[in-house]
Design a protein around this motif. Sequence first.
Motif, PDB file in Angstrom:
ATOM      1  N   ALA A  85       0.784  -1.316  -0.038  1.00  0.00           N
ATOM      2  CA  ALA A  85      -0.011  -0.230   0.014  1.00  0.00           C
ATOM      3  C   ALA A  85       1.000   1.248   0.166  1.00  0.00           C
ATOM      4  O   ALA A  85       0.543   2.245  -0.587  1.00  0.00           O
ATOM      5  N   THR A  86       1.896   1.256   0.648  1.00  0.00           N
ATOM      6  CA  THR A  86       2.681   2.454   0.857  1.00  0.00           C
ATOM      7  C   THR A  86       3.553   2.470  -0.316  1.00  0.00           C
ATOM      8  O   THR A  86       3.560   3.752  -0.937  1.00  0.00           O
ATOM      9  N   LYS A  87       4.135   1.438  -1.073  1.00  0.00           N
ATOM     10  CA  LYS A  87       4.602   1.675  -2.271  1.00  0.00           C
ATOM     11  C   LYS A  87       3.486   2.061  -3.541  1.00  0.00           C
ATOM     12  O   LYS A  87       4.186   3.123  -4.308  1.00  0.00           O
ATOM     13  N   GLU A  88       2.576   1.325  -3.257  1.00  0.00           N
ATOM     14  CA  GLU A  88       1.364   1.973  -4.528  1.00  0.00           C
ATOM     15  C   GLU A  88       0.975   3.497  -4.230  1.00  0.00           C
ATOM     16  O   GLU A  88       0.914   4.097  -5.340  1.00  0.00           O
ATOM     17  N   GLY A  89       0.859   3.749  -2.998  1.00  0.00           N
ATOM     18  CA  GLY A  89       0.557   5.211  -2.713  1.00  0.00           C
ATOM     19  C   GLY A  89       1.612   6.148  -3.451  1.00  0.00           C
ATOM     20  O   GLY A  89       1.296   7.288  -3.971  1.00  0.00           O
TER      21      GLY A  89
END
Length: 574
Positions: A149-153
């Motif tokens: 999720a952090t990477k996609e954000g």
Amino acid sequence: VLDNTQTSMGARLLRKWIEQPLTNIIKINERLDCVEELLNNYFLREELKSLFKDIYDIERLTGKLVCGSVNARDLLAIKNTIGCFPAIKKCLSKFSSKLFLRLKDQLDTMDDLFDLLEKSINLDPPLSVRETGIIRDGYNPEIDKLRKATKEGKNWLAKLEKREREATGIKSLKVGYNKVFGYYIEVTKSNLSLVPEGYIRKQTLVGGERYITEELKNYESMILNAEQRLQELEYDTFCIIREELAGHAHRLKQSAYSIAALDSLLSFAETSYKYGYTKPEISLGDELFIKDGRHPVVERSQKDEVFIPNDTNINCTNSMISIITGPNMAGKSTYMRQVALITIMAQIGCFVPAKKARIGLVDRVFTRIGASDDLSAGKSTFMVVMTEVAYILKNATNRSLLILDEVGRGTSTYDGLSIAWAVIEYIHKNIAARTLFATHYHELTCLDNMEGVKNYQVSVKERGEEIVFLRKIIPGETDKSYGIQVARLAGLPNSVISRAKNLLKDLEEKYSTYKQQAAAAMDSIESSNNSDEQISLDELNEKEAIRKLKSIDPNTVTPLEALNLLFSLKQKLG
């Protein structure tokens, strides 16, 4: 010289072994057998040395682990070290010495801990345990989800920046972040006219404005929450792993000791191979025999001249005390130190610098060498020396090795001579310990009439007024100290040397009968020394002798007059 260890753990254990030599002959021989086996297996030595290069200080790391202060990189070091254990254990299985087999059994490869660290800790973790990136992908599904999720954000933010640049035509537009305002869109002043109506102004700068949008605000909440949750979850997971390892601290410590002991034994073998040391024979007897012994440190530091080896043969019966005479700088102290060092090296399980050595077990080595004062305690050099000698005489046993260098110096000649004489008598009568006694009091050489006392000297070759130190210890005594010749070597002015020679000649002529008088006086003391008293007045039946003794004021009589008086009393009393 001895420290050729490959690990910090080995270096610390080696130092401990030197400070605490063994007195158990079985344990000593076990170490010696290990060193011999290593010495005869060059390729195994080299293999172990290469494996030890990848060993970290898990002894210290285990201490940090128990205290809870390790970081992820420390855990990685523990994992890499444990990874070497199977290969080291395989090497140990090729040896046959009892101690090696015990070390092999004690070395726990800890496959379970290795697997845990291999699966959980990243290969390149951050230094701080509060940062993300510690836990490896696939170990915890929740961490993997938050990390995604952090990477996609962050990828979405990059796409947002590109999209807004194209939509507004502002090529300098950028998306940024700070802890006060969170995520924002920054536009320079020159492009403010191009800002769309949907932008909400958040902050005014000198060179531009910062805006947010509803879409950016929603994603900001998602990204920041994911990052914070990821950081917390990674730290909690790391703490669980750390506590799991701490529960196996005893296994880590046991394996750390096995590695340290093996490293120390390997160091002994390397040193023995490099410098040509030999395996000593250890016995329960009192013999201390050394053939062509060498000082392990001095021989390495001498580059301009060859080190001269010397023999030693002392025991507690017919060769108990060796009185060593010779000039300063001739090598008396070096010789005595090398005997003590060879004895200690043998009893820590190391080969020794000698052609042959038979060492009867020593319980302690006592030394009285050098001269220094203790100003803070208000002790002069002589007082320090006397304190050390007193400690030796109170604590030495017949299994001790005593090294005494110039006992009695620092006070008047006759006081010092008397103390040195009495110390030798006390050791001979009450302790019966193997003793090396170096002195410049040549009068002590007459003590060789006592059983077990022998005289030795450091050989010197005279060339006119110059001397050459041959450094060889030979039986016999010397009646010269060569002090003036040594002073010349030290660089004293010629006028001082010349004056000293004249004074020495006058003093030798004036006191030419001194030795005969001193010897006769000491014979008198010996004949009456059946108790701890030097002279018993009850044995002197002659009234004249008693009267004469009572008339003497000991505070005014000179040492020479006292010796002359003793000589005359001896003649009168037959």
